[in-house]
Scaffold this active site. Sequence first.
Site, PDB file in Angstrom:
ATOM      1  N   ASP A  50       0.879  -1.187   0.072  1.00  0.00           N
ATOM      2  CA  ASP A  50      -0.143   0.148  -0.154  1.00  0.00           C
ATOM      3  C   ASP A  50       0.888   1.165  -0.150  1.00  0.00           C
ATOM      4  O   ASP A  50       0.696   2.223  -0.905  1.00  0.00           O
ATOM      5  CB  ASP A  50      -0.894   0.112   1.109  1.00  0.00           C
ATOM      6  N   THR A 130      -7.631  -4.216   0.142  1.00  0.00           N
ATOM      7  CA  THR A 130      -6.338  -4.477   0.685  1.00  0.00           C
ATOM      8  C   THR A 130      -6.837  -6.023   1.379  1.00  0.00           C
ATOM      9  O   THR A 130      -5.914  -6.704   1.235  1.00  0.00           O
ATOM     10  CB  THR A 130      -6.036  -3.582   1.838  1.00  0.00           C
TER      11      THR A 130
END
Length: 324
Positions: A50, A130
């Site tokens: 990320d 995610t």
Amino acid sequence: MPAEMDSPLQHELTVAREAARRAARLCLAVVAEGFGRMEKSEREPVTVADFGSQAVILDAIATAFPGDAVIAEEGSADLVAAGPDLTDRVVAEVSRAFGETRDEAAVLAAIDHRGTPGRRTWAVDPIDGTKGFLRGDQFAIAIGLLVDGVPAAGVLACPRFELSGMPGVLVWGGPGIGAFVESLAGGGKARPLTVSGVTDPARARLLGSVETAHGDPELLQHVMEAVGIGGGWVRIDSQAKYAAVAAGMAEIYVRPRNRVDWRERVWDHASGAAIVAAAGARITDLDGKALDFTAGPTLEHNRGVLVTNGAIHDVVLAALAGRG
Ligand code: AMP
Ligand code: MG
């Protein structure tokens, strides 16, 4: 046919596509080497990928469009709090992605780049979904451009989303530009995307989140029954749902809230909204109101999101009225 030379925002889309491709390679490298999982506030998972993806994308935006503003999901404080080992890994991944050494200060500065407020704002989700990314399911790298608060262009890299025989895709476009899909690996021509022409609810397909905590399965069940949706309910993580509607693989994407104080995030919708609008979709909130992207990082004035191929929009809104 891919966008004409004189269609708007070509340079922006070229920069964003290249950044999304580089970020996708970084994310897949992290999958191969171990996620480096961390937890940020509200126990949301976040990984080395990320932060690395955001650094790669915002570095590209800061270099090509230094005067533009940025809204992005991650901030370097969460990475620094996770400790030096994970920070070192992010710096190494970003350096490898660029093929040259970047120092820690440059990487943290890229993650935190927010530009200057003005008419143009980039909305960036370095890894949308995610939880899907960690599970081996769908995730997307989302880069949207708001001009005067309106989604004007979007790029979605969906490394695990198969479309037209391509095992991973880059979906992009915007109003006045068109919506297109091309292979994430590169090569081959971009192909235009159009929403499904299905008008009969009995054949319509509904999209929702995999994570029940990101939605309201009871409300989706009610919509299925009230509208008479017969094509099934498909759960996909991330803004790959927008890619699916743009490609005509489903007719309806309903995003209810799972609690009344939840507000949608600008980076979860700006890119997808630009692309589906160009593919012919209609997009509103669950009350039929236009999405308002001008209220900061959240869609403060909207309740959820509804995307359809247009034909089925009003009947779904009627089923949602007063609920959720
Ligand atoms: P999805 O891939 O459809 O599960 O959506 C992922 C997105 O859900 C994340 O990017 C989060 O911003 C968002 N999200 C997190 N918590 C919630 C919540 N309580 N309600 C709705 N969306 C949420
Ligand atoms: Mg997200």
